[in-house]
Design a protein around this motif. Structure first.
Motif, PDB file in Angstrom:
ATOM      1  N   ALA A 310       0.844  -1.199   0.000  1.00 46.72           N
ATOM      2  CA  ALA A 310       0.000   0.000   0.000  1.00 46.72           C
ATOM      3  C   ALA A 310       0.880   1.250   0.000  1.00 46.72           C
ATOM      4  O   ALA A 310       0.610   2.209  -0.719  1.00 46.72           O
ATOM      5  CB  ALA A 310      -0.903  -0.005   1.224  1.00 46.72           C
ATOM      6  N   PHE A 311       1.954   1.221   0.760  1.00 42.73           N
ATOM      7  CA  PHE A 311       2.889   2.351   0.834  1.00 42.73           C
ATOM      8  C   PHE A 311       3.497   2.624  -0.553  1.00 42.73           C
ATOM      9  O   PHE A 311       3.573   3.756  -0.998  1.00 42.73           O
ATOM     10  CB  PHE A 311       3.990   2.035   1.858  1.00 42.73           C
ATOM     11  CG  PHE A 311       5.026   3.107   2.001  1.00 42.73           C
ATOM     12  CD1 PHE A 311       4.801   4.193   2.828  1.00 42.73           C
ATOM     13  CD2 PHE A 311       6.229   3.036   1.307  1.00 42.73           C
ATOM     14  CE1 PHE A 311       5.756   5.197   2.967  1.00 42.73           C
ATOM     15  CE2 PHE A 311       7.183   4.030   1.441  1.00 42.73           C
ATOM     16  CZ  PHE A 311       6.953   5.115   2.274  1.00 42.73           C
ATOM     17  N   ASP A 314       0.689   3.827  -3.207  1.00 35.73           N
ATOM     18  CA  ASP A 314      -0.275   4.832  -2.768  1.00 35.73           C
ATOM     19  C   ASP A 314      -0.220   6.131  -3.576  1.00 35.73           C
ATOM     20  O   ASP A 314      -1.255   6.750  -3.805  1.00 35.73           O
ATOM     21  CB  ASP A 314      -0.072   5.129  -1.273  1.00 35.73           C
ATOM     22  CG  ASP A 314      -1.277   5.808  -0.699  1.00 35.73           C
ATOM     23  OD1 ASP A 314      -2.336   5.162  -0.657  1.00 35.73           O
ATOM     24  OD2 ASP A 314      -1.187   6.990  -0.341  1.00 35.73           O
ATOM     25  N   THR A 315       0.978   6.530  -4.021  1.00 39.08           N
ATOM     26  CA  THR A 315       1.118   7.798  -4.742  1.00 39.08           C
ATOM     27  C   THR A 315       0.231   7.808  -5.975  1.00 39.08           C
ATOM     28  O   THR A 315      -0.504   8.760  -6.219  1.00 39.08           O
ATOM     29  CB  THR A 315       2.594   7.989  -5.166  1.00 39.08           C
ATOM     30  OG1 THR A 315       3.414   7.626  -4.075  1.00 39.08           O
ATOM     31  CG2 THR A 315       2.870   9.401  -5.584  1.00 39.08           C
ATOM     32  N   MET A 317      -2.306   5.626  -6.702  1.00 37.70           N
ATOM     33  CA  MET A 317      -3.711   5.312  -6.419  1.00 37.70           C
ATOM     34  C   MET A 317      -4.444   6.485  -5.772  1.00 37.70           C
ATOM     35  O   MET A 317      -5.651   6.629  -5.952  1.00 37.70           O
ATOM     36  CB  MET A 317      -3.806   4.065  -5.529  1.00 37.70           C
ATOM     37  CG  MET A 317      -3.194   2.828  -6.138  1.00 37.70           C
ATOM     38  SD  MET A 317      -3.811   2.476  -7.791  1.00 37.70           S
ATOM     39  CE  MET A 317      -5.363   1.722  -7.414  1.00 37.70           C
ATOM     40  N   GLU A 318      -3.723   7.307  -5.039  1.00 33.90           N
ATOM     41  CA  GLU A 318      -4.359   8.463  -4.380  1.00 33.90           C
ATOM     42  C   GLU A 318      -4.994   9.382  -5.431  1.00 33.90           C
ATOM     43  O   GLU A 318      -6.048   9.957  -5.212  1.00 33.90           O
ATOM     44  CB  GLU A 318      -3.306   9.227  -3.561  1.00 33.90           C
ATOM     45  CG  GLU A 318      -3.913  10.333  -2.722  1.00 33.90           C
ATOM     46  CD  GLU A 318      -2.882  11.192  -2.008  1.00 33.90           C
ATOM     47  OE1 GLU A 318      -1.676  10.973  -2.202  1.00 33.90           O
ATOM     48  OE2 GLU A 318      -3.306  12.084  -1.262  1.00 33.90           O
ATOM     49  N   LEU A 322      -8.245   6.000  -4.780  1.00 33.55           N
ATOM     50  CA  LEU A 322      -8.084   4.694  -4.125  1.00 33.55           C
ATOM     51  C   LEU A 322      -6.833   4.718  -3.248  1.00 33.55           C
ATOM     52  O   LEU A 322      -6.183   5.753  -3.106  1.00 33.55           O
ATOM     53  CB  LEU A 322      -7.970   3.586  -5.176  1.00 33.55           C
ATOM     54  CG  LEU A 322      -9.188   3.406  -6.089  1.00 33.55           C
ATOM     55  CD1 LEU A 322      -8.873   2.470  -7.235  1.00 33.55           C
ATOM     56  CD2 LEU A 322     -10.376   2.865  -5.309  1.00 33.55           C
ATOM     57  N   ASP A 323      -6.487   3.590  -2.676  1.00 33.64           N
ATOM     58  CA  ASP A 323      -5.207   3.517  -1.973  1.00 33.64           C
ATOM     59  C   ASP A 323      -4.411   2.309  -2.454  1.00 33.64           C
ATOM     60  O   ASP A 323      -4.903   1.514  -3.263  1.00 33.64           O
ATOM     61  CB  ASP A 323      -5.374   3.564  -0.443  1.00 33.64           C
ATOM     62  CG  ASP A 323      -5.797   2.248   0.164  1.00 33.64           C
ATOM     63  OD1 ASP A 323      -5.988   1.283  -0.595  1.00 33.64           O
ATOM     64  OD2 ASP A 323      -5.939   2.175   1.394  1.00 33.64           O
ATOM     65  N   ILE A 417      -6.362   8.460   5.388  1.00 33.18           N
ATOM     66  CA  ILE A 417      -5.769   7.152   5.110  1.00 33.18           C
ATOM     67  C   ILE A 417      -4.482   7.050   5.922  1.00 33.18           C
ATOM     68  O   ILE A 417      -3.473   7.675   5.586  1.00 33.18           O
ATOM     69  CB  ILE A 417      -5.459   6.981   3.607  1.00 33.18           C
ATOM     70  CG1 ILE A 417      -6.704   7.205   2.764  1.00 33.18           C
ATOM     71  CG2 ILE A 417      -4.816   5.624   3.309  1.00 33.18           C
ATOM     72  CD1 ILE A 417      -7.630   6.055   2.590  1.00 33.18           C
ATOM     73  N   ILE A 418      -4.558   6.342   7.017  1.00 32.56           N
ATOM     74  CA  ILE A 418      -3.370   6.081   7.815  1.00 32.56           C
ATOM     75  C   ILE A 418      -3.314   4.572   8.003  1.00 32.56           C
ATOM     76  O   ILE A 418      -4.251   3.982   8.518  1.00 32.56           O
ATOM     77  CB  ILE A 418      -3.424   6.815   9.175  1.00 32.56           C
ATOM     78  CG1 ILE A 418      -3.415   8.328   8.923  1.00 32.56           C
ATOM     79  CG2 ILE A 418      -2.253   6.413  10.063  1.00 32.56           C
ATOM     80  CD1 ILE A 418      -3.345   9.175  10.151  1.00 32.56           C
ATOM     81  N   ILE A 419      -2.265   3.965   7.500  1.00 37.08           N
ATOM     82  CA  ILE A 419      -2.174   2.508   7.557  1.00 37.08           C
ATOM     83  C   ILE A 419      -1.019   2.099   8.461  1.00 37.08           C
ATOM     84  O   ILE A 419       0.093   2.640   8.329  1.00 37.08           O
ATOM     85  CB  ILE A 419      -1.992   1.922   6.136  1.00 37.08           C
ATOM     86  CG1 ILE A 419      -3.207   2.286   5.269  1.00 37.08           C
ATOM     87  CG2 ILE A 419      -1.810   0.410   6.172  1.00 37.08           C
ATOM     88  CD1 ILE A 419      -3.035   1.998   3.800  1.00 37.08           C
TER      89      ILE A 419
END
Lengths: 596, 49
Positions: A310-311, A314-315, A317-318, A322-323, A417-419
């Motif tokens: 996800a990390f 994420d750039t 997908m944001e 999405l994520d 969004i904090i994972i």
């Protein structure tokens, strides 16, 4: 009946502990004030019948997320005799706040210091006896993963539920700033007294692996390699098993079921074999891939790699709402949409999950691939065939991105969004198997009814009226095809192909079989027939439509089960049909214009 | 107190993804991925080096 609720933050092993104590025989129950499914199980504890309820993982009783609202509603509307508060021992300073908030409501609690094995490995030591004294609540060190501390935990629970409770339980009220500061101070004091941290945290493996997996240059290639390997593993192993099962179902039908009806040809036999049997076996054929998918996914998810993926993604997908986790699920959808949709459970925010589920059905799954390979082989040369297939894959990605981009404001994620990036772990075999079994049970019990109804509907359309050839132009499906021709003529799809599309609504795998029934020829003869009767432009238009239009019944059933929202399902099916028509129309009319 | 994180905690930035991607941060023993927008909401009053 005593009610025992399991509460804790996400990633604390709460559900593992629940499954360990309940034997994973949980059922889904209805609760006052709650509209979502919660797992519960009845058991005998301390001379009482007790109901164990697994509540969603939450960070705070005050939070505004979907899960937090569910827990708040459950606490305010249901009598709780005991709360088992599960926290991750390595993050005790962050997670104690939840226990303090529950204690303020006068809910009797038992604190499970879970994953204590990990804390020990990291060099963290907790004085549970002193903590218990200070909190005035039983504190038990546990490791749900390895089954440690279970006896002690049950003993503590028994003691608490047998105590007489004199103070009435309060409803949740908003905390003010002074409450928060007071909680924080209490936690700091407790941590100072009872927890010993090493001067440097002893988790070298996580640091080393993160250095590799999150490397700015190597991270993404490694991620794609891992996803590709998972994908390959699931389908290299799952597809032959699925094919074997299909062969077995055909063999069973031909050798055992059809002879039963040897003297009873007619509508009853057709209803049972072409309707019900086909429906049940369609669902059953998905099981091997779903088992493998969840076996692998539970390893990946529990290992902690998912959050790293996800990390990394994420750039990108944001930008489409999405994520990073959504990207992993989309890629999984290229194998089979059904498990990919089920896998979106990891997303906590409803809008984010709905948008991800909205776009997953556009992934070119292996069933659609079978149809495309047959048509491409029949109509295109070895030079152009691969190019056509590659373009279909590109179109699949394009459809996903364009749909997410268009609908990202409608499914706007209102939560940050904090994972969490947990330490790397390896789940035990029993954890993996239990988790997969639960998912399969859910799929089978929920999808079967929906799929059978759909199959029976298509069966009725292609078999009635009774005095005409099956799936011919004279059946209701044929008449429907004729009725729909003003819509399909502009995209080059003739009436016979429309009937095949109606069959494709059940499962894309049976589109070719449907064409064989419609044209009355099979295998290479069918390929030759298509070559003579369908132009290359028509074929591509048909494949574009098949790629984008309504996914198979199993996918729709899963979409309904996971979203619990029929309007959402209708909306996504309608959008897929509209987009399929628009793309086919643009392609077909442009190609006709240039070819003429 | 969102995500169970209290005030006055030390935040360590472990890494940042490329192309304005998310941060990888550590608060006490918890590691988190946090996007730029959410990170901008963190109020840093002092830093102890």
């Amino acid at each position: 009946m005593k009610r025992i609720a399991f509460l804790g933050m996400p990633n604390t092993g709460k559900s593992t502990l629940f499954n360990r104590l309940s034997g994973s025989s949980a059922r889904v129950g209805n609760w006052p004030g709650i509209t979502v499914d919660l797992h519960a199980v009845k058991t005998f504890l301390g001379g009482h019948m007790a109901e164990l309820v697994d509540l969603p993982g939450i960070y705070d009783l005050q939070g505004l997320s979907e899960d937090e609202k569910i827990v708040q509603s459950f606490i305010n509307n249901n009598k709780i005799d005991l709360a088992i508060v599960v926290l991750c021992s390595t993050q005790i300073e962050r997670q104690l706040s939840l226990l303090l908030q529950l204690q303020k409501l006068h809910i009797p609690c038992v604190l499970a210091l879970n994953m204590y094995d990990e804390a020990k490995k990291m060099g963290i030591a907790i004085d549970a006896v002193l903590l218990e004294k200070k909190l005035k609540t039983p504190v038990i060190k546990t490791s749900a993963k390895y089954g440690e501390g279970m006896v002690e935990l049950l003993k503590a629970c028994t003691q608490v539920i047998n105590q007489k409770v004199s103070t009435p339980i309060k409803k949740i009220k908003p905390l003010n700033a002074s409450d928060l500061i007071s909680n924080e101070k209490t936690i700091q004091t407790l941590i100072k007294l009872t927890v010993k941290y090493p001067t440097k945290l002893n988790d070298k493996n996580t640091k080393k692996l993160d250095g590799l997996f999150l490397d700015p240059y190597w991270g993404l290639p490694i991620f794609f390699f891992i996803v590709f390997s998972i994908f390959q593993f699931i389908f290299t192993l799952g597809k032959p098993i699925q094919d074997l099962m299909t062969q077995f179902f055909n063999f069973f039908r031909l050798d055992y079921l059809e002879p039963l009806f040897i003297n009873h040809h007619g509508i009853f036999e057709s209803l049972l074999l072409d309707g019900l049997y086909l429906g049940v076996t369609t669902v059953a054929a998905f099981v091997p891939i779903i088992i493998l998918f969840f076996l692998i996914m539970s390893v990946v998810e529990d290992s902690g790699y998912f959050s790293r993926a996800a990390f990394l993604m994420d750039t990108l997908m944001e930008k489409i709402g999405l994520d990073g986790r959504g990207f992993v699920m989309m890629l999984m959808g290229f194998g089979c949409n059904v498990p990919a949709l089920m896998g979106t459970k990891i997303m906590r925010t409803k809008e984010l999950r709905l948008l991800t589920m909205f776009v997953i059905p556009f992934s070119l799954c292996s069933a659609r691939l079978q149809v495309f390979l047959f048509i491409i082989t029949a109509l295109f040369s070895a030079t152009y065939g691969p190019l056509v297939l590659f373009c279909l894959y590109l179109l699949s990605f394009f459809t996903i991105f364009i749909s997410a981009l268009i609908f990202k404001h409608q499914f706007k994620n209102k939560e940050p969004i904090i994972i969490e990036l947990p330490p790397y772990r390896f789940p035990t075999l029993s954890q993996i198997v239990k988790r997969s079994m639960i998912e399969i049970k859910h799929f089978l019990t929920r999808a079967t009814k929906f799929i059978i109804i759909g199959v029976l509907l298509v069966w009725a359309l292609t078999h009635f009226p009774m005095d005409v050839p099956i799936a011919s132009e004279l059946t209701y499906s044929g008449q429907l095809g004729k009725w729909l021709s003003p819509i399909f003529d502009p995209i080059g799809i003739n009436e016979q192909l429309v009937i095949a599309l109606i069959f494709g609504f059940i499962a894309k795998e049976i589109v070719i079989g449907a064409l064989a029934v419609i044209y009355g020829v099979e295998g290479s003869a069918l390929a030759h027939h298509l070559y003579s009767n369908v132009s290359q432009i028509q074929a591509i238009s048909f494949m574009i439509f098949t790629l984008i239009y309504t996914p198979c019944l199993s996918t729709i059933a899963t979409l309904k089960n996971e979203s619990k929202n029929l309007s959402f399902v209708i909306y996504s099916v309608f959008w897929a049909l509209l987009l399929a028509w628009v793309f086919s129309f643009i392609f077909y009319q442009t190609s006709l214009y240039f070819s003429s | 107190m969102p995500w169970g994180l209290g005030a006055e905690k030390k935040i360590t930035v472990l890494r940042k993804a490329q192309f304005k991607g998310p941060f990888h941060i550590m608060i006490d023993t918890t590691e988190l991925m946090i996007r730029e927008h959410e990170a901008s909401l963190i109020n840093i009053t002092s830093a102890a080096l």
